[in-house]
Design a protein around this motif. Structure first.
Motif, PDB file in Angstrom:
ATOM      1  N   GLU A   3       6.515  31.293 -55.412  1.00 49.72           N
ATOM      2  CA  GLU A   3       7.040  32.620 -55.778  1.00 49.72           C
ATOM      3  C   GLU A   3       6.129  33.330 -56.787  1.00 49.72           C
ATOM      4  N   ASP A   4       5.654  32.540 -57.760  1.00 54.99           N
ATOM      5  CA  ASP A   4       4.814  33.108 -58.824  1.00 54.99           C
ATOM      6  C   ASP A   4       3.512  33.665 -58.267  1.00 54.99           C
ATOM      7  N   LEU A   5       2.874  32.845 -57.433  1.00 55.59           N
ATOM      8  CA  LEU A   5       1.585  33.248 -56.869  1.00 55.59           C
ATOM      9  C   LEU A   5       1.760  34.494 -56.013  1.00 55.59           C
ATOM     10  N   TYR A   6       2.862  34.514 -55.228  1.00 53.79           N
ATOM     11  CA  TYR A   6       3.147  35.669 -54.373  1.00 53.79           C
ATOM     12  C   TYR A   6       3.279  36.929 -55.214  1.00 53.79           C
ATOM     13  N   THR A   7       4.072  36.849 -56.306  1.00 58.90           N
ATOM     14  CA  THR A   7       4.259  38.016 -57.167  1.00 58.90           C
ATOM     15  C   THR A   7       2.921  38.496 -57.720  1.00 58.90           C
ATOM     16  N   GLN A   8       2.122  37.523 -58.185  1.00 56.85           N
ATOM     17  CA  GLN A   8       0.833  37.889 -58.777  1.00 56.85           C
ATOM     18  C   GLN A   8      -0.058  38.590 -57.766  1.00 56.85           C
ATOM     19  N   CYS A  14      -1.275  45.736 -55.175  1.00 59.21           N
ATOM     20  CA  CYS A  14      -0.711  47.060 -55.478  1.00 59.21           C
ATOM     21  C   CYS A  14      -1.557  47.763 -56.535  1.00 59.21           C
ATOM     22  N   GLY A  15      -2.002  47.005 -57.541  1.00 62.73           N
ATOM     23  CA  GLY A  15      -2.866  47.596 -58.564  1.00 62.73           C
ATOM     24  C   GLY A  15      -4.144  48.127 -57.955  1.00 62.73           C
ATOM     25  N   ALA A  16      -4.766  47.340 -57.073  1.00 58.01           N
ATOM     26  CA  ALA A  16      -6.009  47.777 -56.430  1.00 58.01           C
ATOM     27  C   ALA A  16      -5.762  49.007 -55.579  1.00 58.01           C
ATOM     28  N   PHE A  17      -4.604  49.049 -54.905  1.00 60.99           N
ATOM     29  CA  PHE A  17      -4.224  50.173 -54.052  1.00 60.99           C
ATOM     30  C   PHE A  17      -4.167  51.471 -54.858  1.00 60.99           C
TER      31      PHE A  17
ATOM     32  N   VAL B 164      -3.151  37.725 -78.948  1.00 61.97           N
ATOM     33  CA  VAL B 164      -4.196  36.796 -78.505  1.00 61.97           C
ATOM     34  C   VAL B 164      -3.609  35.408 -78.280  1.00 61.97           C
ATOM     35  N   SER B 165      -2.769  34.926 -79.219  1.00 62.75           N
ATOM     36  CA  SER B 165      -2.242  33.568 -79.035  1.00 62.75           C
ATOM     37  C   SER B 165      -1.272  33.527 -77.863  1.00 62.75           C
ATOM     38  N   GLY B 166      -0.550  34.652 -77.625  1.00 59.27           N
ATOM     39  CA  GLY B 166       0.310  34.712 -76.450  1.00 59.27           C
ATOM     40  C   GLY B 166      -0.485  34.614 -75.169  1.00 59.27           C
ATOM     41  N   ALA B 167      -1.650  35.270 -75.153  1.00 61.00           N
ATOM     42  CA  ALA B 167      -2.491  35.230 -73.954  1.00 61.00           C
ATOM     43  C   ALA B 167      -3.079  33.841 -73.744  1.00 61.00           C
ATOM     44  N   ILE B 168      -3.360  33.106 -74.843  1.00 58.37           N
ATOM     45  CA  ILE B 168      -3.886  31.742 -74.682  1.00 58.37           C
ATOM     46  C   ILE B 168      -2.812  30.863 -74.047  1.00 58.37           C
ATOM     47  N   ASP B 169      -1.557  31.054 -74.488  1.00 62.85           N
ATOM     48  CA  ASP B 169      -0.476  30.227 -73.935  1.00 62.85           C
ATOM     49  C   ASP B 169      -0.183  30.560 -72.482  1.00 62.85           C
ATOM     50  N   ASP B 170      -0.356  31.827 -72.106  1.00 58.25           N
ATOM     51  CA  ASP B 170       0.069  32.274 -70.787  1.00 58.25           C
ATOM     52  C   ASP B 170      -1.060  33.078 -70.140  1.00 58.25           C
ATOM     53  N   PRO B 171      -2.092  32.379 -69.616  1.00 59.64           N
ATOM     54  CA  PRO B 171      -3.266  33.087 -69.111  1.00 59.64           C
ATOM     55  C   PRO B 171      -2.956  33.979 -67.911  1.00 59.64           C
ATOM     56  N   ALA B 172      -1.820  33.736 -67.216  1.00 62.01           N
ATOM     57  CA  ALA B 172      -1.484  34.544 -66.043  1.00 62.01           C
ATOM     58  C   ALA B 172      -1.312  36.008 -66.420  1.00 62.01           C
ATOM     59  N   ARG B 173      -0.967  36.237 -67.691  1.00 68.63           N
ATOM     60  CA  ARG B 173      -0.784  37.593 -68.184  1.00 68.63           C
ATOM     61  C   ARG B 173      -2.051  38.433 -68.023  1.00 68.63           C
ATOM     62  N   SER B 311       2.085  47.313 -66.504  1.00 73.49           N
ATOM     63  CA  SER B 311       2.628  46.158 -67.222  1.00 73.49           C
ATOM     64  C   SER B 311       4.112  46.365 -67.509  1.00 73.49           C
ATOM     65  N   TYR B 312       4.547  47.619 -67.524  1.00 66.69           N
ATOM     66  CA  TYR B 312       5.960  47.881 -67.784  1.00 66.69           C
ATOM     67  C   TYR B 312       6.790  47.743 -66.519  1.00 66.69           C
ATOM     68  N   PHE B 313       6.258  48.237 -65.390  1.00 63.32           N
ATOM     69  CA  PHE B 313       7.079  48.316 -64.188  1.00 63.32           C
ATOM     70  C   PHE B 313       6.863  47.158 -63.225  1.00 63.32           C
ATOM     71  N   LEU B 314       5.612  46.689 -63.116  1.00 62.33           N
ATOM     72  CA  LEU B 314       5.354  45.677 -62.103  1.00 62.33           C
ATOM     73  C   LEU B 314       5.765  44.284 -62.553  1.00 62.33           C
ATOM     74  N   SER B 315       5.756  44.048 -63.881  1.00 67.38           N
ATOM     75  CA  SER B 315       5.939  42.677 -64.357  1.00 67.38           C
ATOM     76  C   SER B 315       7.345  42.178 -64.035  1.00 67.38           C
ATOM     77  N   GLY B 316       7.500  40.875 -64.032  1.00 63.26           N
ATOM     78  CA  GLY B 316       8.746  40.268 -63.564  1.00 63.26           C
ATOM     79  C   GLY B 316       9.950  40.608 -64.418  1.00 63.26           C
ATOM     80  N   GLU B 317       9.803  40.617 -65.745  1.00 66.80           N
ATOM     81  CA  GLU B 317      10.983  40.840 -66.582  1.00 66.80           C
ATOM     82  C   GLU B 317      11.319  42.327 -66.638  1.00 66.80           C
ATOM     83  N   SER B 318      12.580  42.640 -66.856  1.00 64.85           N
ATOM     84  CA  SER B 318      12.943  44.054 -66.937  1.00 64.85           C
ATOM     85  C   SER B 318      13.706  44.326 -68.227  1.00 64.85           C
TER      86      SER B 318
END
Lengths: 226, 318
Positions: A3-8, A14-17, B164-173, B311-318
């Motif tokens: 799920e995570d990879l799919y979202t990413q 979408c960003g590239a689009f 910065v430390s948040g980004a180290i913990d969660d590189p997917a960001r 980062s506001y709209f696409l990200s998972g949390e709302s």
């Protein structure tokens, strides 16, 4: 696919689009604009294929590949051929550059920012109906529709307007896929052929316009001739 | 708060202060090699500084205090900003105060003092350079703020070490669209702010093109050395900020000496690599016309805005 990879990956395409639409607004050389448009087609195809893989609907993957061939291959090729015909006609470089858009580039970039925010604002209720990753990306499709419309009305060269029209259509397709996993196959086929025909007709029309008036600046077409 | 934390702050200032001329020398060397010249060597900016410091301080007739204190103020604001930005460690005695808005304000203050000094000389060049610099600065500062806001939204704070430390913990960001857009926007803004090639040519003395050089034409001797050092430190600081925000790996998150040493080494490598990439790009780029600079910066502002929106709209949390 997790799920995570799919979202990413979905967010990334979408960003590239969206980014491709903005870059179309930014560049003046029509050759570069067409190249960016082809990249946007790749991003659109990636969105559709990702949706198909995630929902395990293999027909959707097939449609995605078809959309990719049309938007990233055939349409840019046609526009590029029209461009080459213009270039061969005479050695003027002003035909292949959007030298004077009706709104200057800096202002149109800021307008694009405003249009994007508008798209986010109006699609909020839609996103709140069912907040999954695909519908979250819905504003991106709407923003591209608005930006495409903006390109269509502010550019002077016929081919730049064609690209604006195609951006608009890319945005509509993306919105359809993100909101409802696409329209029925037959409708999608019909729309695709429509767009293809429209571009073919516009390509011929552009060449004729240039032969008749010596330019593709649409603003020069003020009176009717027979 | 222990000795390692203070050492990290002191180390940051020392590394940026002493390393900035080396970075400039390194970039000139890379450029020279790519252009087929032998180059003056990495240490040349230090030799220039030594030569300038031996000279007698001279100020033009009729200039006021704004002209005299500007070099010191430029270096001072840069040093304070350097102490605040997490270049080596996120766990320092000042990390609680390292707010994004404060850092950008400090950088802007340096720009402003230099522009005032340019106006103070009363020459045509000084005024022209100052007006151009303020035009660029007015577009660059909001872009830097917005680009980093895109990263501060997932972190929930504008505190730089926390981001910065948040980004180290969660590189997917960082691999999200927001991360890429913000990187691109911030890179353009950094180029404009430090007066590098698409916006300004740092090695020119041609009145049609210069922005930064026009403001500092009247400086000589030790003052000029300070101004040059300030400009070099700003380049190092902003490249360091870019690498800290978007490639934060290796920055020490705790106050241990080995982590600090590793961070120091990695910081030098990252900034040197960024500098080399920038110098290589400058060989192939042409400077854009001054009237198209706002276009470039509006584009970069738009990228930053899209990054915030994404980062506001696409990200998972709302």
């Amino acid at each position: 696919m997790s799920e995570d990879l799919y979202t990413q990956l979905l967010d990334l395409s979408c960003g590239a689009f969206l980014l491709a639409a903005v870059v179309v607004l930014w560049r003046r050389e029509l050759v570069a604009v067409v190249r960016v448009f082809a990249l946007q087609g790749v991003a659109l195809a990636a969105i559709v294929v990702l949706l198909g893989i995630h929902e395990e609907r293999w027909d959707l993957v097939g449609i995605g590949i078809g959309v990719g061939i049309l938007r990233a291959g055939v349409l840019p090729y046609l526009v590029r051929r029209a461009l080459a015909a213009l270039l061969a006609g005479r050695a003027h470089s002003e035909e292949v550059r959007e030298t004077q858009p009706l709104v200057n580039v800096a202002a149109s970039l800021l307008t694009a920012a405003a249009l994007t925010l508008l798209a986010y604002a109006v699609s909020r209720p839609l996103v709140e109906l069912d907040p999954i990753p695909a519908t979250r990306a819905l504003p991106v499709g709407l923003a591209v529709v608005l930006i495409g419309f903006f390109v269509l009305v502010t550019r002077r060269r016929a081919l730049a307007q064609v690209v604006g029209f195609l951006l608009l259509d890319n945005g509509i397709t993306a919105t359809a896929f993100l909101a409802a996993s696409g329209v029925p196959l037959i409708v999608e086929l019909g729309v695709s052929f429509d767009v293809l025909l429209a571009v073919l007709v516009l390509q011929i029309l552009t060449t004729r316009v240039r032969e008749a008036f010596g330019t593709t600046d649409i603003d020069d077409l003020r009176e009717l001739h027979d | 708060m222990n000795a390692a934390g203070y050492a990290a702050v002191a180390g940051q200032i020392l590394v940026v202060g002493a390393g900035a001329p080396l970075l400039t020398g390194w970039m000139r060397q890379v450029r020279a090699r790519l252009e087929g010249r032998a180059g003056a060597g990495v240490l040349q900016p230090w030799r220039d500084t030594r030569k300038l410091l031996r000279k007698e301080p001279v100020t033009p007739v009729g200039t006021g205090p704004a002209f005299r204190i500007a070099p010191a103020l430029l270096v001072a604001t840069t040093v304070v900003a350097t102490a605040l930005v997490p270049l080596l460690s996120t766990d320092t005695p000042v990390s609680g105060h390292a707010d994004l808005i404060l850092v950008v304000a400090l950088i802007a203050l340096g720009t402003l003092t230099l522009a005032l000094a340019g106006l103070d000389t009363g020459t045509a060049f000084g005024g022209m350079g100052a007006s151009r610099e303020m035009t660029v600065a007015a577009l660059v500062e909001p872009t830097i703020l917005l680009a980093v806001f895109a990263l501060s939204l997932p972190a929930g704070t504008t505190n730089l070490p926390a981001i910065v430390s948040g980004a180290i913990d969660d590189p997917a960001r960082l691999a999200s669209p927001a991360g890429f857009l913000a990187t691109a926007a911030l890179a353009v803004a950094v180029l404009a702010e430090t007066g590098r090639i698409p916006v300004d040519n740092p090695s020119t003395h041609l009145e049609l093109t210069m922005i930064h050089e026009a403001m500092v034409l009247e400086y000589a001797g030790p003052d000029l050395a300070l101004v040059e050092l300030g400009a070099q430190m700003r380049l190092t600081l902003l490249l360091g900020l870019l690498s800290s925000l978007f490639a934060p790996w290796g920055i020490a998150t705790s106050a241990s000496w080995t982590a600090l040493l590793l961070a120091l080494l990695l910081f030098a490598v990252k900034v040197a690599a960024l500098g080399a990439a920038l110098a290589a790009a400058e060989v192939f780029w042409a400077k854009v016309r001054l009237f198209r600079v706002p276009e470039l910066l509006a584009g970069s502002f738009l990228l930053a805005l899209l990054a915030v929106a994404a980062s506001y709209f696409l990200s998972g949390e709302s």
